[in-house]
Design a protein around this motif. Structure first.
Motif, PDB file in Angstrom:
ATOM      1  N   PHE A 261       0.828  -1.205   0.000  1.00 32.57           N
ATOM      2  CA  PHE A 261       0.000   0.000   0.000  1.00 32.57           C
ATOM      3  C   PHE A 261       0.867   1.261   0.000  1.00 32.57           C
ATOM      4  O   PHE A 261       0.515   2.267  -0.618  1.00 32.57           O
ATOM      5  N   ALA A 262       2.005   1.206   0.678  1.00 33.19           N
ATOM      6  CA  ALA A 262       2.892   2.368   0.727  1.00 33.19           C
ATOM      7  C   ALA A 262       3.432   2.715  -0.653  1.00 33.19           C
ATOM      8  O   ALA A 262       3.762   3.869  -0.931  1.00 33.19           O
ATOM      9  N   ILE A 263       3.506   1.735  -1.538  1.00 27.24           N
ATOM     10  CA  ILE A 263       4.055   1.963  -2.876  1.00 27.24           C
ATOM     11  C   ILE A 263       2.966   2.276  -3.888  1.00 27.24           C
ATOM     12  O   ILE A 263       3.077   3.228  -4.667  1.00 27.24           O
ATOM     13  N   ALA A 264       1.894   1.483  -3.895  1.00 30.21           N
ATOM     14  CA  ALA A 264       0.883   1.585  -4.948  1.00 30.21           C
ATOM     15  C   ALA A 264      -0.467   2.087  -4.472  1.00 30.21           C
ATOM     16  O   ALA A 264      -1.342   2.358  -5.300  1.00 30.21           O
ATOM     17  N   GLY A 265      -0.651   2.220  -3.162  1.00 26.62           N
ATOM     18  CA  GLY A 265      -1.941   2.689  -2.655  1.00 26.62           C
ATOM     19  C   GLY A 265      -3.072   1.756  -3.050  1.00 26.62           C
ATOM     20  O   GLY A 265      -2.896   0.540  -3.187  1.00 26.62           O
ATOM     21  N   PRO A 266      -4.269   2.313  -3.296  1.00 29.91           N
ATOM     22  CA  PRO A 266      -5.432   1.472  -3.603  1.00 29.91           C
ATOM     23  C   PRO A 266      -5.391   0.824  -4.984  1.00 29.91           C
ATOM     24  O   PRO A 266      -6.250   0.001  -5.303  1.00 29.91           O
ATOM     25  N   GLN A 267      -4.380   1.208  -5.809  1.00 32.39           N
ATOM     26  CA  GLN A 267      -4.284   0.579  -7.136  1.00 32.39           C
ATOM     27  C   GLN A 267      -3.872  -0.890  -7.041  1.00 32.39           C
ATOM     28  O   GLN A 267      -4.068  -1.653  -7.985  1.00 32.39           O
ATOM     29  N   ALA A 268      -3.263  -1.294  -5.926  1.00 30.18           N
ATOM     30  CA  ALA A 268      -2.874  -2.694  -5.731  1.00 30.18           C
ATOM     31  C   ALA A 268      -3.948  -3.385  -4.892  1.00 30.18           C
ATOM     32  O   ALA A 268      -4.266  -2.947  -3.790  1.00 30.18           O
ATOM     33  N   THR A 269      -4.518  -4.448  -5.416  1.00 30.21           N
ATOM     34  CA  THR A 269      -5.587  -5.177  -4.729  1.00 30.21           C
ATOM     35  C   THR A 269      -5.349  -6.679  -4.821  1.00 30.21           C
ATOM     36  O   THR A 269      -4.457  -7.136  -5.543  1.00 30.21           O
ATOM     37  N   GLY A 270      -6.179  -7.433  -4.095  1.00 28.83           N
ATOM     38  CA  GLY A 270      -6.141  -8.892  -4.190  1.00 28.83           C
ATOM     39  C   GLY A 270      -4.833  -9.511  -3.739  1.00 28.83           C
ATOM     40  O   GLY A 270      -4.428 -10.551  -4.279  1.00 28.83           O
ATOM     41  N   LEU A 271      -4.184  -8.897  -2.749  1.00 29.25           N
ATOM     42  CA  LEU A 271      -2.891  -9.404  -2.292  1.00 29.25           C
ATOM     43  C   LEU A 271      -3.039 -10.782  -1.642  1.00 29.25           C
ATOM     44  O   LEU A 271      -3.910 -11.004  -0.804  1.00 29.25           O
ATOM     45  N   LYS A 272      -2.161 -11.715  -2.043  1.00 30.76           N
ATOM     46  CA  LYS A 272      -2.131 -13.045  -1.442  1.00 30.76           C
ATOM     47  C   LYS A 272      -0.681 -13.430  -1.135  1.00 30.76           C
ATOM     48  O   LYS A 272       0.232 -13.111  -1.912  1.00 30.76           O
ATOM     49  N   VAL A 273      -0.490 -14.086  -0.006  1.00 26.67           N
ATOM     50  CA  VAL A 273       0.834 -14.555   0.394  1.00 26.67           C
ATOM     51  C   VAL A 273       0.703 -16.026   0.784  1.00 26.67           C
ATOM     52  O   VAL A 273      -0.069 -16.377   1.675  1.00 26.67           O
ATOM     53  N   ASP A 274       1.455 -16.875   0.102  1.00 25.36           N
ATOM     54  CA  ASP A 274       1.349 -18.312   0.355  1.00 25.36           C
ATOM     55  C   ASP A 274       2.736 -18.946   0.221  1.00 25.36           C
ATOM     56  O   ASP A 274       3.264 -19.066  -0.888  1.00 25.36           O
ATOM     57  N   ALA A 275       3.307 -19.340   1.365  1.00 26.38           N
ATOM     58  CA  ALA A 275       4.597 -20.039   1.386  1.00 26.38           C
ATOM     59  C   ALA A 275       5.662 -19.283   0.600  1.00 26.38           C
ATOM     60  O   ALA A 275       6.390 -19.862  -0.222  1.00 26.38           O
ATOM     61  N   GLY A 276       5.752 -17.976   0.837  1.00 26.17           N
ATOM     62  CA  GLY A 276       6.781 -17.169   0.187  1.00 26.17           C
ATOM     63  C   GLY A 276       6.412 -16.671  -1.194  1.00 26.17           C
ATOM     64  O   GLY A 276       7.178 -15.917  -1.801  1.00 26.17           O
ATOM     65  N   ALA A 277       5.260 -17.087  -1.707  1.00 23.97           N
ATOM     66  CA  ALA A 277       4.806 -16.615  -3.023  1.00 23.97           C
ATOM     67  C   ALA A 277       3.817 -15.465  -2.824  1.00 23.97           C
ATOM     68  O   ALA A 277       2.796 -15.630  -2.166  1.00 23.97           O
ATOM     69  N   VAL A 278       4.137 -14.313  -3.376  1.00 28.03           N
ATOM     70  CA  VAL A 278       3.288 -13.126  -3.241  1.00 28.03           C
ATOM     71  C   VAL A 278       2.649 -12.824  -4.593  1.00 28.03           C
ATOM     72  O   VAL A 278       3.332 -12.811  -5.624  1.00 28.03           O
ATOM     73  N   SER A 279       1.338 -12.590  -4.585  1.00 32.30           N
ATOM     74  CA  SER A 279       0.637 -12.231  -5.819  1.00 32.30           C
ATOM     75  C   SER A 279      -0.323 -11.090  -5.528  1.00 32.30           C
ATOM     76  O   SER A 279      -0.799 -10.929  -4.405  1.00 32.30           O
ATOM     77  N   MET A 280      -0.588 -10.303  -6.552  1.00 33.06           N
ATOM     78  CA  MET A 280      -1.492  -9.151  -6.405  1.00 33.06           C
ATOM     79  C   MET A 280      -1.947  -8.699  -7.773  1.00 33.06           C
ATOM     80  O   MET A 280      -1.400  -9.113  -8.804  1.00 33.06           O
ATOM     81  N   MET A 281      -2.968  -7.818  -7.789  1.00 31.35           N
ATOM     82  CA  MET A 281      -3.422  -7.166  -9.017  1.00 31.35           C
ATOM     83  C   MET A 281      -3.081  -5.684  -8.925  1.00 31.35           C
ATOM     84  O   MET A 281      -3.208  -5.085  -7.859  1.00 31.35           O
ATOM     85  N   LEU A 282      -2.663  -5.113 -10.036  1.00 32.07           N
ATOM     86  CA  LEU A 282      -2.291  -3.698 -10.084  1.00 32.07           C
ATOM     87  C   LEU A 282      -3.090  -3.021 -11.175  1.00 32.07           C
ATOM     88  O   LEU A 282      -2.982  -3.357 -12.360  1.00 32.07           O
TER      89      LEU A 282
END
Length: 324
Positions: free
Chosen positions: A12-33
């Protein structure tokens, strides 16, 4: 703090509300921008920052899915029924005044055969670049991005195009990479011909601002322009009276070479809002020729443009304005 919370704060500090759907699973990070409001350079920079920050925070892999749910800019047409009434100058200063009021605004010079915005916006030597098949607007006076056929043709070159060619050229100017621009002021050519029809049919303006000088002949033509937009079901935002009185710089006496109050009286008769009047003042001509729109100043002329801009903004934001 959970791992998801830690990455959420970072993202959020970098992209604000433009980044959504954040997921973290066993070191794998995914999101929508959401990149619909970003330029290409902004997208590349933010994507790189997100990827680097997540990797430095311990992510084994980072997946960023780009989305572009772009909202089409709203189009405000500035029109008159004849030439020589100051339509282009009003378009320039309306866009600049709206920008000064905090709006995300752009400007299109749709006067294909007589483009004047490059001079008025202080960017005569600028040429737009293209990304893919779309033009990238050039930054003009007051930090207002704009596009004009005058940027694409050679200086002094006559543009002798038939209606369909001119209509296609206009579409290229409107369907450009406008980025964060939400409102586009379109400087329409005078009259009610092919260009105007193409504009309305393909790019359906949200509303139209009509400009006239005070004398009866100009008001007759302005009334025709109002009828044209009414027939096309484009709402009339209001009427502006230009060249409304002249103050002698030597004696201070006010004269009215074109009459006075005609546009305001016509607005009352037609049942449309009167947005304001602009005086006949040499400072407008000098500033316009120099590419420094008078709306950027602090005097009475700048305030007159600011008042008109406020009326337009209030109309755009009002419940009576079209939503699409």
């Amino acid at each position: 703090m959970t791992e998801l919370d830690r990455y959420s704060q970072l993202v959020f500090a970098i992209a604000g509300p433009q980044a959504t759907g954040l997921k973290v699973d066993a070191g794998a990070v995914s999101m929508m921008l959401d990149v619909s409001e970003m330029t290409t350079d902004e997208r590349v920079q933010i994507e790189a920052k997100l990827r680097n920050a997540c990797e430095q925070a311990g992510a084994q892999s980072v997946r960023i899915m780009l989305t572009a749910e772009r909202v089409a800019p709203r189009i405000i047409a500035v029109a008159s029924g004849k030439g020589g009434v100051g339509k282009s100058t009003l378009s320039t200063n309306l866009a600049v005044a709206m920008k000064l009021a905090g709006r995300s605004v752009g400007l299109v010079d749709a006067d294909i055969y007589g483009p004047s915005q490059p001079r008025l916006m202080g960017a005569e030597n600028s040429r737009p670049e293209a990304e893919g098949k779309k033009l990238i607007p050039v930054m003009g006076a007051g930090e207002v991005p704009f596009l004009s056929m005058g940027q694409l043709a050679k200086p002094g070159q006559a543009i002798a195009w038939r209606g369909p060619m001119a209509g296609n050229a206009l579409s290229q100017l409107v369907d450009a990479h406008w980025g964060k621009v939400r409102d586009i002021i379109v400087d329409m050519p005078p009259g009610t011909g092919d260009i105007q029809l193409s504009m309305i049919q393909k790019h359906k303006p949200m509303g139209a601002v009509i400009i006239s000088t005070p004398q009866d002949l100009a008001l007759m033509d302005a009334t025709r322009a109002i009828g044209f937009f009414d027939t096309a079901k484009v709402p009339i935002i209001g009427l502006v009276e230009n060249m409304a009185g002249y103050v002698c710089p030597h004696c201070g006496e006010m004269s009215n070479p074109f009459g006075t109050g005609g546009a305001e009286a016509a607005a009352v008769e037609l049942g449309i809002p009167f947005l304001g009047r602009i005086p006949l003042d040499i400072d407008i001509r000098l500033a316009s020729d120099a590419g420094t729109p008078p709306a950027l100043g602090n005097g009475p002329i700048a305030r007159a443009y600011a008042d008109i801009a406020r009326h337009v903004i209030d109309w755009i934001d009002s419940p009576k304005a079209p939503t699409a």
